[in-house]
Design an enzyme around this catalytic site. Structure first.
Site, PDB file in Angstrom:
ATOM      1  N   ASP A 165       5.023   1.444  -1.586  1.00 50.06           N
ATOM      2  CA  ASP A 165       5.070   0.188  -0.396  1.00 50.06           C
ATOM      3  C   ASP A 165       6.622  -0.365  -0.733  1.00 50.06           C
ATOM      4  OD1 ASP A 165       4.636  -2.629   0.805  1.00 50.06           O
ATOM      5  OD2 ASP A 165       2.648  -2.051   0.010  1.00 50.06           O
ATOM      6  N   HIS A 236       6.017  -1.142   5.718  1.00 47.16           N
ATOM      7  CA  HIS A 236       5.788  -1.011   4.060  1.00 47.16           C
ATOM      8  C   HIS A 236       6.588   0.118   3.578  1.00 47.16           C
ATOM      9  CE1 HIS A 236       3.289  -4.626   3.486  1.00 47.16           C
ATOM     10  NE2 HIS A 236       2.681  -4.291   4.517  1.00 47.16           N
ATOM     11  N   GLU A 298       0.292  -4.181   8.784  1.00 49.98           N
ATOM     12  CA  GLU A 298       1.637  -5.146   8.899  1.00 49.98           C
ATOM     13  C   GLU A 298       2.916  -4.388   9.010  1.00 49.98           C
ATOM     14  OE1 GLU A 298      -0.221  -8.139   5.352  1.00 49.98           O
ATOM     15  OE2 GLU A 298       0.919  -6.594   4.691  1.00 49.98           O
ATOM     16  N   TRP A 439      -4.365  -5.835  -5.402  1.00 51.91           N
ATOM     17  CA  TRP A 439      -2.861  -6.044  -5.144  1.00 51.91           C
ATOM     18  C   TRP A 439      -2.391  -6.554  -6.283  1.00 51.91           C
ATOM     19  CZ3 TRP A 439      -1.603  -3.219  -0.993  1.00 51.91           C
ATOM     20  CH2 TRP A 439      -2.470  -3.067   0.028  1.00 51.91           C
TER      21      TRP A 439
HETATM   22  C1  ACM Z   1      -3.320  -5.493   3.274  1.00 55.08           C
HETATM   23  O1  ACM Z   1      -3.911  -6.483   2.554  1.00 55.08           O
HETATM   24  N1  ACM Z   1      -2.252  -5.533   3.737  1.00 55.08           N
HETATM   25  C2  ACM Z   1      -3.925  -4.397   3.570  1.00 55.08           C
END
Ligand code: ACM
Length: 534
Positions: A165, A236, A298, A439
């Site tokens: 990321d 990312h 994103e 996350w």
């Molecule tokens: C994400 O939560 N950006 C996949």
């Protein structure tokens, strides 16, 4: 837990003792090894090979991941539809014994008796996933293996490993040494949500060697878990661009220390495309999974407007503009993976402009995109942030660590159904299952991952294993006994009474949202999908 589909309890049980034998059919020697490893240390039983004790057999007429478990005084009979089914029967067996037997050493107590019972069980979905982000905070291999054990204990079967990321690149790639010498390290880390602008002053980083990843894959495979790797592209990507600025659009700076979405993305010129192909080749070499994650979420197209390399690509390929660049790119990655017998796994943003045929979609932006994906004919894994983002706060208690996202209580997660409403039976059949996402912006260690994951992951396991129409109160009544198992396994779960004083993170303040605000934001974010399907 997850609750078996059919349980008939009663009758005398089967006492375990040092002489209890284990009789495993030829294809089940690994499952036998798992059983010995799981139950041996705490019970003192070696389970020598032989008849008359626990019998492990394959019964091809059962669903592949299903099993039957029959315990009576004469012995324990396990029949699995495949080795996976027999493996799940062993997990059930572990939960039928007192929690002390889950420990890694022998305590006073015993002898242990398995209760008389007959269980018939099989999962509703084939994809029972957990995503772990090891980019925002690196997690040592031993912690990943421990999480695999906990996932397996709950009969989950996919680990989606988010390896890269903006904030860190976590794998070695041949010929690209700067990815790990530069891209795996950031100078500092943001504390809490973006608007507070707080940072620590400690560099953070780490990466996995090829052997580390091979170990994770092999350890998972022994537990019937598929590891689906993900390298997030073309956005990312700030960590990779920090290492190799020629992949970007003029950015020359460090790996990102703040959260949020970096504007610095791949330029999608010939060199960047070759880079992505090389990375995917390496993933294919290390991970046997048919699906290979390419991310795709994103990705801002702002840099592409002024980037000579991106503009040349747009011109050469006759694309309508920067907004068409990503779907062109995704199609090239899909072709490349197809050449290696693999398929694309990507976040639901890759539906914009049409995802490649055969791509499997991880539908995350609320509940809408799963239906869009299925209607577009794609197999889909439901992981809506509004139900299964386990980084989101578990209650409105001010003591919750770094409260972000909407409030997702245990009951909210338990109410999740991977199949969105309004689909035809054929479309519903494209829903492979569900996935809970971890996350780790606000989880710097396994201890904090435990806190966010448990006990919500126990509830999640029932949403993907059991039939629809579950009863939360009944689940909540079974949970205290299960928490004693998590205690024995050393899991730092969130207590039902709420966070302990030392769970709070006043140093890392959050940004709690209401569900209304989030739903409005999601409607805007997915408006392109709505227009496309209208
Ligand atoms: C994400 O939560 N950006 C996949």
């Amino acid at each position: 837990m997850p609750r078996p589909v059919r349980v008939v309890a009663g009758g005398d049980g089967f006492p375990l003792g040092p002489a209890t034998a284990l009789d495993a059919a030829p294809g089940l020697t690994e499952v036998a090894a798992v059983l010995r490893g799981a139950l041996g240390p705490a019970t003192g039983c070696d389970f020598p090979p032989g008849p008359g004790g626990i019998r492990l057999r394959i019964a091809p007429e059962l669903p592949a991941e299903g099993y039957q478990l029959d315990i009576r005084p004469s012995g324990v009979n396990i029949r699995g539809g495949s080795a996976a089914g027999a493996f799940y029967a062993v997990q059930t067996l572990r939960q039928l014994l007192p929690p002390a037997t889950l420990r890694r050493a022998r305590l006073p107590g015993g002898p242990w008796t398995l209760p008389g019972i007959r269980i018939e069980d099989a999962p509703r979905f084939g994809w029972r996933g957990v995503m772990l982000d090891v980019a925002r905070h690196f997690m040592p291999v031993s912690d990943v293996l421990r999480l695999l054990d906990l996932i397996a204990f709950h009969k989950l079967n996919v680990l989606h490993l988010h390896l890269t990321d903006d904030q860190g690149w976590r794998l070695d790639v041949p010929g690209r040494p700067r990815l790990t010498s530069i891209g795996a390290w950031r100078p500092a880390t943001m504390l809490g949500s973006r608007q507070h602008e707080r940072y620590d002053e400690r560099p953070h980083g780490g990466f996995y060697s090829d052997d580390d990843l091979r170990e994770i894959v092999a350890y998972a495979a022994q537990r019937h878990i598929t590891v689906v790797p993900e390298v997030d592209m073309p956005g990312h990507m700030q960590a990779a661009i920090a290492a190799y600025p020629e992949l970007g659009n003029g950015f020359a700076g460090p790996v990102r220390s703040s959260w949020g979405i970096s504007p610095h993305v791949l330029n999608l010129g010939p060199e960047a495309l070759q880079f992505c192909r090389d990375v995917l080749d390496h993933l294919c070499d290390l991970f046997p999974s048919e699906l290979i994650g390419i991310g795709g979420d994103e990705c801002p197209s702002v840099e592409w407007r002024d980037s000579p390399v991106a503009q040349a690509r747009i011109r050469d390929e006759g694309l309508a503009g920067p907004h068409r660049l990503q779907s062109w790119f995704t199609a090239r990655l899909a072709e490349h993976l197809a050449g290696r017998g693999r398929r694309v796994f990507g976040w639901d943003e890759i539906l914009a402009g049409g995802a490649p045929p055969g791509a499997v979609i991880a539908a995350w932006r609320g509940a809408g995109p799963a239906a869009h994906a299925a209607r577009a004919g794609h197999a889909v894994v439901s992981c809506p942030d509004t139900s299964v983002y386990l980084d989101y706060r578990q209650s409105d208690d001010p003591g919750e660590p770094t409260p972000v996202g909407t409030c997702l209580t245990l009951a909210d997660v338990y109410a999740f159904d991977p199949v969105p409403p309004g689909l035809t039976p054929a479309e519903a059949g494209l829903v492979l299952g569900g996935q809970a996402n971890l996350w780790t912006e606000h989880m710097e260690s396994a201890r904090q991952v435990d806190y966010q994951a448990f006990p919500r992951l126990c509830g999640f396991a029932e949403t993907v294993w059991g039939p629809p129409g579950r009863d939360f109160d009944a689940f909540a009544a079974r949970l205290p006994a299960h928490l004693t198992r998590l205690d024995a396994l050393g899991v730092n779960y969130r207590p039902m009474t709420g966070p302990r004083p030392w769970d709070a993170r006043p140093d890392a303040p959050g940004n709690p949202r209401t569900i209304e605000d989030r739903l409005a934001e999601l409607r805007e974010m997915t408006a392109d999908l709505d227009q496309a399907s209208a």
